[in-house]
Every structure is written in structure tokens, then in C-alpha cells.
Scaffold this motif. Structure first.
Motif, PDB file in Angstrom:
ATOM      1  N   VAL A 226       4.705   1.616 -12.140  1.00 35.46           N
ATOM      2  CA  VAL A 226       4.499   1.212 -10.773  1.00 35.46           C
ATOM      3  C   VAL A 226       4.974   2.593  -9.833  1.00 35.46           C
ATOM      4  O   VAL A 226       4.254   2.617  -8.800  1.00 35.46           O
ATOM      5  N   LYS A 227       5.873   3.232 -10.399  1.00 30.37           N
ATOM      6  CA  LYS A 227       6.535   4.071  -9.469  1.00 30.37           C
ATOM      7  C   LYS A 227       5.381   5.490  -9.409  1.00 30.37           C
ATOM      8  O   LYS A 227       5.357   6.118  -8.369  1.00 30.37           O
ATOM      9  N   ASP A 228       4.545   5.272 -10.240  1.00 28.19           N
ATOM     10  CA  ASP A 228       3.121   6.330 -10.326  1.00 28.19           C
ATOM     11  C   ASP A 228       2.268   5.714  -9.210  1.00 28.19           C
ATOM     12  O   ASP A 228       1.646   6.498  -8.331  1.00 28.19           O
ATOM     13  N   VAL A 229       1.955   4.463  -9.298  1.00 28.16           N
ATOM     14  CA  VAL A 229       1.245   3.813  -8.448  1.00 28.16           C
ATOM     15  C   VAL A 229       1.403   3.764  -6.972  1.00 28.16           C
ATOM     16  O   VAL A 229       0.357   4.353  -6.135  1.00 28.16           O
ATOM     17  N   VAL A 230       2.789   3.516  -6.570  1.00 28.22           N
ATOM     18  CA  VAL A 230       2.888   3.948  -5.269  1.00 28.22           C
ATOM     19  C   VAL A 230       3.101   5.216  -4.794  1.00 28.22           C
ATOM     20  O   VAL A 230       2.694   5.567  -3.575  1.00 28.22           O
ATOM     21  N   LYS A 231       3.263   6.115  -5.739  1.00 29.88           N
ATOM     22  CA  LYS A 231       3.295   7.720  -5.468  1.00 29.88           C
ATOM     23  C   LYS A 231       1.936   8.176  -5.166  1.00 29.88           C
ATOM     24  O   LYS A 231       1.416   8.906  -4.017  1.00 29.88           O
ATOM     25  N   VAL A 232       0.963   7.626  -5.725  1.00 35.09           N
ATOM     26  CA  VAL A 232      -0.597   7.984  -5.545  1.00 35.09           C
ATOM     27  C   VAL A 232      -0.914   7.153  -4.377  1.00 35.09           C
ATOM     28  O   VAL A 232      -1.721   7.855  -3.215  1.00 35.09           O
ATOM     29  N   ILE A 233      -0.408   6.064  -3.936  1.00 38.53           N
ATOM     30  CA  ILE A 233      -0.875   5.292  -2.568  1.00 38.53           C
ATOM     31  C   ILE A 233      -0.448   6.260  -1.484  1.00 38.53           C
ATOM     32  O   ILE A 233      -1.061   6.616  -0.552  1.00 38.53           O
ATOM     33  N   TYR A 234       0.768   6.599  -1.518  1.00 39.50           N
ATOM     34  CA  TYR A 234       1.647   7.564  -0.588  1.00 39.50           C
ATOM     35  C   TYR A 234       0.562   8.664  -0.437  1.00 39.50           C
ATOM     36  O   TYR A 234       0.552   9.238   0.683  1.00 39.50           O
ATOM     37  N   TRP A 235       0.293   9.243  -1.450  1.00 32.26           N
ATOM     38  CA  TRP A 235      -0.514  10.483  -1.466  1.00 32.26           C
ATOM     39  C   TRP A 235      -1.699  10.325  -0.598  1.00 32.26           C
ATOM     40  O   TRP A 235      -2.120  11.023   0.125  1.00 32.26           O
ATOM     41  N   MET A 236      -2.525   9.298  -0.930  1.00 32.35           N
ATOM     42  CA  MET A 236      -3.793   8.814  -0.359  1.00 32.35           C
ATOM     43  C   MET A 236      -3.638   8.672   1.169  1.00 32.35           C
ATOM     44  O   MET A 236      -4.120   9.154   1.999  1.00 32.35           O
ATOM     45  N   MET A 237      -2.269   7.887   1.412  1.00 35.50           N
ATOM     46  CA  MET A 237      -1.981   7.474   2.884  1.00 35.50           C
ATOM     47  C   MET A 237      -1.739   9.025   3.871  1.00 35.50           C
ATOM     48  O   MET A 237      -2.333   9.154   4.958  1.00 35.50           O
ATOM     49  N   GLU A 238      -1.150  10.043   2.954  1.00 37.82           N
ATOM     50  CA  GLU A 238      -0.996  11.101   3.833  1.00 37.82           C
ATOM     51  C   GLU A 238      -2.432  12.086   3.904  1.00 37.82           C
ATOM     52  O   GLU A 238      -2.655  12.454   4.929  1.00 37.82           O
ATOM     53  N   LYS A 239      -3.179  11.947   2.982  1.00 38.25           N
ATOM     54  CA  LYS A 239      -4.670  12.583   3.011  1.00 38.25           C
ATOM     55  C   LYS A 239      -5.451  11.719   4.077  1.00 38.25           C
ATOM     56  O   LYS A 239      -6.126  12.572   5.117  1.00 38.25           O
ATOM     57  N   MET A 240      -5.088  10.462   4.306  1.00 38.37           N
ATOM     58  CA  MET A 240      -5.994   9.849   5.362  1.00 38.37           C
ATOM     59  C   MET A 240      -5.340  10.079   6.710  1.00 38.37           C
ATOM     60  O   MET A 240      -6.254  10.361   7.605  1.00 38.37           O
ATOM     61  N   GLN A 241      -4.094  10.176   6.552  1.00 35.64           N
ATOM     62  CA  GLN A 241      -3.531  10.322   8.168  1.00 35.64           C
ATOM     63  C   GLN A 241      -2.445  11.695   7.759  1.00 35.64           C
ATOM     64  O   GLN A 241      -1.298  11.384   7.823  1.00 35.64           O
ATOM     65  N   PRO A 242      -2.921  12.853   8.167  1.00 33.03           N
ATOM     66  CA  PRO A 242      -2.168  14.072   7.804  1.00 33.03           C
ATOM     67  C   PRO A 242      -0.924  14.259   8.936  1.00 33.03           C
ATOM     68  O   PRO A 242       0.252  14.543   8.492  1.00 33.03           O
ATOM     69  N   SER A 243      -1.071  13.120   9.991  1.00 28.51           N
ATOM     70  CA  SER A 243      -0.078  13.258  11.072  1.00 28.51           C
ATOM     71  C   SER A 243       1.304  12.618  10.340  1.00 28.51           C
ATOM     72  O   SER A 243       2.347  12.881  10.666  1.00 28.51           O
ATOM     73  N   LEU A 244       0.888  11.690   9.267  1.00 28.94           N
ATOM     74  CA  LEU A 244       2.041  10.741   8.645  1.00 28.94           C
ATOM     75  C   LEU A 244       2.927  11.936   7.816  1.00 28.94           C
ATOM     76  O   LEU A 244       4.154  12.135   7.812  1.00 28.94           O
TER      77      LEU A 244
END
Length: 348
Positions: A226-244
Motif C-alpha cells: 500500500v505504501k507504493d500505491v499511495v506513492k503512485v497516487i501522490y505522483w499522479m496528483m502532482e503531475k495533474m496539479q504541478p502547483s501542488l
């Protein structure tokens, strides 16, 4: 709250992956969270009550609450779902996994908000079409249970939408394991059940194979920590919203990375390597410093003809999108989970 300090919505925040997502966001410096779930489930309380968030909203009240409060939201991480693969009343899955997700999608469209949502490897059924996150095969997939059907129905619906959120991704989770799953009972990972069996009886019972092409315990799954799962989600979140990423770097002093535009669609989320249940059970024994003692029992009749004997994520699409981090090997992820959470009686 200003546009520079928008909220992040996390649904399913009292559950297994959702609560781990909230914890990971907290550790990254994000406390401006709107968390949604059925918070009346007492056994889930440990997962969420001590984390940092701005608002707690019951899942059935979420859309009314959003209309009333009109928060500025940077991204929606939709992890809430009915995940019980032994629940055969499709109406329950239809309501929670399809119709609710459609409302989440429409909210993101109306408010121009990026969306990341949980799909599932259960959509692949028995693997007749492989395990490739190719949009062209989605209509042909034949899931083995109502849960998988509901996840695939929403994937199909999402791919047919002409009007979409500005960025979106449906993540096909493979066999996720890790802390905060204690409330899932029968649906908790084999690791969780193996640990408890070792503590109680000193042995682990695995399902016997009911197919001649698989030996007992040699059924193969793609187990992802699960630590990899949330890490990927966070990475995607940053790609979608670079301001984050810029905001987080300002909070931590790290340098922000500007990302290329995100490619919308479905993505597998596993490790890309199938491992046997025997390997998993043996590694659980090693996590408590004991020699393996593994026996086999018949698989329950109600799941026998709906059981996936092999899953393995093709991870090339995520890699092509730019994700380069190494995933936990099964032994490493399991050792962290067993020693630091199960044996210690802790959540994450």
C-alpha cells in the motif's frame, strides 16, 4: 481558502487504502483535506481519527455539503467503494461503485478538478485478455464477480465520456496489502490472515488448488504494498496539479519538479511480478522469525469458480508516463508490514 491553498478530497478515508492515503498526504505536509466515508463504522475509527484534516463529511452527505460550502478543491482522490468480492447483490455495487462514482466524476467536470479513482484488477476476470491496461480491451473483459463487474462498468462509462475532468486516471489496483486493513475481515489480505494464524496456531492454511495446472499454494498474484500505491497516487496528483508540487516544496524546502501534461486514462497499479501464495506465507513466517508451517484446505465453494489463479500487471503504461521509482519487493514490503505494524499492533 484561497486558490493557492485548495482542498484535497479523499473518499474512503476511513478504509484501508484511503486512510493510508491520508497519512501519506499528512507526511507530505498536506492537512487541508476533506475526508469522506461512512464514519459510523466503529472498528474503522483508529484509521482516521488521529490524522490531520480540515473537514469530515459522511459519504451520503458529500454532494450536498459541497454545494453548501463551495470549497475550492485542487484534486479528488476517489478511493471509496464496496470492495467485498463475495457480495453478490449487484445493486449494492451499482449504487456505491458506479452511480456514486459517476456523481464524483460529474462534480469534477463541473468544477474543473482533476480526478484519480480506484479501479481494480478484478476487472480482468480470469485473464483471458491478459492484464494490459489497454482501453481497447475494456469492453471485452469478463470479471468473475459483481464487484469486478461494477468496477469495469465504471471504467467503460468513463472512457465513453466526451466531457471529462481536466485530468483523470482510473487505477487498476492489483492485490494491495499493508497496514490499516484489520477491519476488512474475510477481505483482508492473506498476509493479515497468515500473521493471525501464526500467532494463534503456529501454522498457515492456504487454499488448495482446484485446477490441475496449478499446484497447491502456487496460485499467483501481483501483490503490491500500500505504501507504493499511495506513492503512485501522490505522483499522479502532482503531475495533474504541478502547483501542488510547488506548494509542497515550499513547505519542505525541496525543489519542485515541473511535469509534462498528464495522459488521461486507465493505469495498472501492481508491481509487474506475480508471486505465489506459498511465497507470501513463507515470508510472513520469516517476518516473525519462524520456520514455515503451511497446510492446505479446500477453497470455499462460493468463490471457487470466481477465483483468479493468476494476475500480473503490465506496468509499461505507468513507466511510459514517467513513473520511475522502484516498487517494494514482496519480501521487503511484507517484512515492514509484519514487523512494524502487525506485530507492533500499530496502524499507519
Amino acid at each position: 481558502m484561497s486558490k493557492q491553498q485548495g482542498y484535497i478530497i479523499v473518499t474512503g478515508a476511513a478504509g484501508f487504502i484511503g486512510s493510508c492515503m491520508v497519512q501519506y498526504l499528512n507526511e507530505k505536509g498536506f492537512n487541508n483535506l476533506i475526508i469522506a466515508d461512512d464514519f459510523g463504522v466503529e472498528e474503522k475509527r483508529r484509521n482516521w481519527e488521529h490524522k490531520s484534516y480540515a473537514h469530515v463529511v459522511e459519504r451520503y452527505n458529500l454532494f450536498d455539503w459541497l454545494i453548501m460550502h463551495e470549497p475550492y478543491v485542487d484534486v479528488v482522490i476517489h478511493l471509496g467503494a464496496r470492495t467485498d468480492t463475495t457480495e453478490f447483490d449487484y445493486a449494492i455495487h451499482q449504487e456505491l461503485n458506479v452511480e456514486y462514482s459517476e456523481k464524483i466524476w460529474q462534480y469534477c467536470v463541473d468544477q474543473n478538478i482533476p480526478l484519480i479513482y480506484a479501479s481494480s484488477a478484478a476487472t480482468y476476470g480470469a485473464g483471458e485478455h491478459g492484464y494490459n491496461d489497454d482501453h481497447n480491451v475494456v469492453d471485452s473483459l469478463q470479471p468473475l464477480n459483481p464487484y469486478g463487474v461494477s468496477k469495469n462498468e465504471f471504467d467503460k462509462w468513463a472512457l465513453k465520456q466526451v466531457v471529462t475532468p481536466p485530468s483523470w486516471a482510473g487505477l487498476k489496483f492489483f492485490n494491495v496489502y499493508g497496514p490499516n486493513e484489520y477491519h476488512k475481515a474475510r477481505m483482508a489480505s492473506v498476509i493479515f490472515h497468515s500473521f493471525n494464524q501464526i500467532q494463534q496456531n503456529g501454522e498457515v492454511k492456504l487454499f488448495r488448488s482446484h485446477r490441475p495446472d496449478f499446484k497447491d499454494g502456487e496460485q499467483l498474484r501481483d501483490f503490491v504494498y500500500v505504501k507504493d500505491v499511495v506513492k503512485v497516487i501522490y505522483w499522479m496528483m502532482e503531475k495533474m496539479q504541478p502547483s501542488l508540487a510547488s506548494r509542497q516544496s515550499a513547505n519542505t524546502g525541496s525543489s519542485a519538479t515541473q511535469h509534462a501534461s498528464f495522459i488521461n486514462g486507465l493505469y495498472n497499479l501492481g508491481t509487474g511480478t506475480a508471486r505465489s501464495f506459498y511465497d507470501l506465507a513463507a515470508a510472513t513466517f520469516r517476518g516473525v522469525d519462524k520456520e514455515p508451517n503451511i497446510t492446505f484446505i479446500d477453497m470455499p465453494a462460493d468463490i471457487r469458480d470466481k477465483y483468479q489463479y493468476f494476475t500480473e500487471a503490465n506496468m509499461q503504461k505507468l513507466r511510459n508516463a514517467g513513473y520511475t521509482d522502484i516498487f517494494y519487493a514482496l519480501e521487503d514490503g511484507l517484512d515492514d508490514y509484519v514487523r512494524n505494524y502487525l506485530a507492533a499492533g500499530k496502524i499507519w
